[in-house]
Design an enzyme around this catalytic site. Sequence first.
Site, PDB file in Angstrom:
ATOM      1  N   ASP A 283      -9.390 -28.506 -37.904  1.00  0.00           N
ATOM      2  CA  ASP A 283      -9.236 -27.474 -38.921  1.00  0.00           C
ATOM      3  C   ASP A 283      -7.753 -27.398 -39.279  1.00  0.00           C
ATOM      4  O   ASP A 283      -6.905 -28.039 -38.651  1.00  0.00           O
ATOM      5  CB  ASP A 283      -9.790 -26.118 -38.449  1.00  0.00           C
ATOM      6  CG  ASP A 283     -10.141 -25.221 -39.640  1.00  0.00           C
ATOM      7  OD1 ASP A 283      -9.677 -25.491 -40.773  1.00  0.00           O
ATOM      8  OD2 ASP A 283     -10.874 -24.222 -39.458  1.00  0.00           O
TER       9      ASP A 283
HETATM   10  C1  BGC Z   1     -10.868 -23.017 -42.604  1.00  0.00           C
HETATM   11  C2  BGC Z   1     -11.857 -24.128 -42.872  1.00  0.00           C
HETATM   12  C3  BGC Z   1     -11.550 -24.769 -44.199  1.00  0.00           C
HETATM   13  C4  BGC Z   1     -10.131 -25.278 -44.165  1.00  0.00           C
HETATM   14  C5  BGC Z   1      -9.719 -25.986 -45.427  1.00  0.00           C
HETATM   15  C6  BGC Z   1      -9.451 -23.487 -42.760  1.00  0.00           C
HETATM   16  O1  BGC Z   1      -8.551 -22.443 -42.687  1.00  0.00           O
HETATM   17  O2  BGC Z   1     -11.090 -22.519 -41.307  1.00  0.00           O
HETATM   18  O3  BGC Z   1     -13.158 -23.629 -42.845  1.00  0.00           O
HETATM   19  O4  BGC Z   1     -12.447 -25.795 -44.469  1.00  0.00           O
HETATM   20  O5  BGC Z   1      -9.269 -24.177 -43.956  1.00  0.00           O
HETATM   21  O6  BGC Z   1      -9.614 -25.158 -46.499  1.00  0.00           O
END
Ligand code: BGC
Length: 734
Positions: A283
Amino acid sequence: MSDVSTVPVYKDSQMPVERRVADLVSRMTLKEKIGQMVQCTGAEFGDEKAYEDALREGMVGSRIGCDSQWAGNEGSRGISVEELNLHQRIAVEESRLGIPVINGRDIIHGHRTVMPVPLAQAASFDPEEVRRSARLAASEASAEGIHWTFAPMMDICRNPKWGRVIEGFGEDPYLAEEMAVAMVKGFQGDDMSAPDSIVACAKHFAGYGYCEGGRDYDASEITSGTFHNVVLRPFKAAVMRGGVGTVMTSFQSNGGIPSSASGFLLRRMLRETWGFRGFVVSDWGAVGEIEFHGACQDAKDAVRAAVNAGVNMEMIRSLYPRYIEALINERRISEETIDELVSGILRIKFMCGLFEHPYTEADPSRIRSAETLAASRRQAAHCMVLAKNNGILPFSDSLKGKRVALIGPMVHERGPLGGSWNLGSPGHEFRTIGEAFAEEAEKRGVSAAITDSALWDEQLRFANRCDVVVLCVGEHSNSTGETHASARYRLPVGQDELVDAVRRTGRPFVVVCVSGRPFPIPGARDHADALLYAWHCGTETANALMDVLFGEQEPSGRLPITVPEHEGQIPIYYGRKMPGKVNDWENRNANLYDDGWPYYNGEDFLPMYPFGFGLGYTTFDVSGICVDKTEIPAWDTVTVRSRLINTGSRRGTAVVQCYLTDVRASVSRPMKELVGFRKVTLDPGCESIVEFELNEEAMGFYDADGNRLLESGEFRVGVGLDSTVRPSVPFFVR
Ligand code: BGC
């Protein structure tokens, strides 16, 4: 004989993917390999020129389509297909090996046409509709140069105070499995390399929905049994049944181990047990966070931990390019591991056809097409959950000539109807509920009373002068989603009072809750004539709501999470284990228990509305529940049958649900578990036999080490219209 072909093996689309992967990896320098392991916004390089140089040098594996440090959760900047193609051309035509960049973006529930938030989609109990909705989202997104979405999110959540509960499929592992597989199949299609398919990503692996207290990013403490029997199930299904191409790690730590450093998750479960062959992306910045969790020595050590655990790609270029080479030199990671991780990334790039069609031909006909809008509208109605109705809904012709007041904080809202993670459609594209209601009322000869005033005294004045009141309460989409958590699980401040004030007008009233989550609204439950959970249903929320209020569509959603009576009951979910102080199965519901829920000292633990509950515009009865065999060997299946009758006077849809109890096992098992559901539409007076086939999947479970067990003994099964069903028909596994 020497090979006379001039086309390198990896560029030959006729070659098997594995040969192409091996050939390409064998040609890559370490720097190029590390480049593939990097996902960036582009901004990390400083300016456009530096980004283009990085592309030329093969330093960029993936680009994430967003423009802020808040991950993708801001849609201020649209997508430029031209710009994506321009950058792709540099990667493909000007870099040494010509490896295309994979463009990722959060296509969470629709793209330019916004579909209902995932929790609402789960409420539809309709995997086929969920698949179609994801398919249309894939078609729109791929028409704008997106190859890869960071969805579906399949974090089981039993604490709706967590703002991200709306991104997942609710509290139940079986429902989440079905929805996760449907969504993956929708995004990826039958053929991941088709130009209108995008690669899906199962996230957040794993346990994020169990963050303590529902506080976003907080640690979780999930026992091994719960991990295997609840949390991991949708991921396993997404990998083994859905064939998901990628997986994203979660931010939180479980039992002190950050997911991005978890060999248990990323190696033992994902790759060794389930045979996953795609790639894992961290993530946003989660590799660096291993250090912030205090679970390694420093940033470099965080890279060691993530690489060795099996994180193929770092979301947001930061640490991989800085430390991987040094770690190899110090023998703290091996180049073989890097080869393995790069191979996973390239495998998906080959499988999704990127080498064959790296560029996007913009196709406006796929954007907000009539078909997509109609699907969004239909799905929205099928997600809405009618929790109470004394017959006032659907509005009938008797409303003709009457005055209906439409009041409440959600009447004039636009953007919030799109829900969290709407990056594709700016607020002005949404129709308000007020606009839709005014038009619908006129069509039907109803006089709509809608005031522009945000002041409640004025709104109540309107209510007082009308024959019927529709009160639209709810929450802003910004109250849900990432970085949001609330200490309360209630309507936003003051809205319960508004419900009460409308009650005091003495007018018949309908409460519509427009929110990401189904809040308990005691005033509506006790006094309203109807209560409808309309969710944040996306582009077509307002139109679909009119379809439902005026009876063009039946609201056929059922609750994918339990609605508590008050937040003190949280965590609350139907699939609890047997409590103590219950003498036997028959007495389980006596004395201390009401419907399986305890009450102590006059405190009631009954939820306001159970999981699986929802009304329609007709009534149904389920009877004659039986099994085809009362004793089976472990390898056999049991067929459960029941008779469903539409006992009302309208055609309507029921969600028939099958629950199973493993009465006695070597460990305490949930009091009941959903093991099947069917959405069945019947004409009035008509009936249908609904069947469920139960096999090892339904009857078995995992022990604390993750071993699958099917123990002999008694099971009981029940079929009904929500989770208050008491499984009572026995059969035995011998
Ligand atoms: C979130 C993810 C997301 C990623 C990209 C993160 O902060 O937890 O779910 O896909 O950002 O935007």
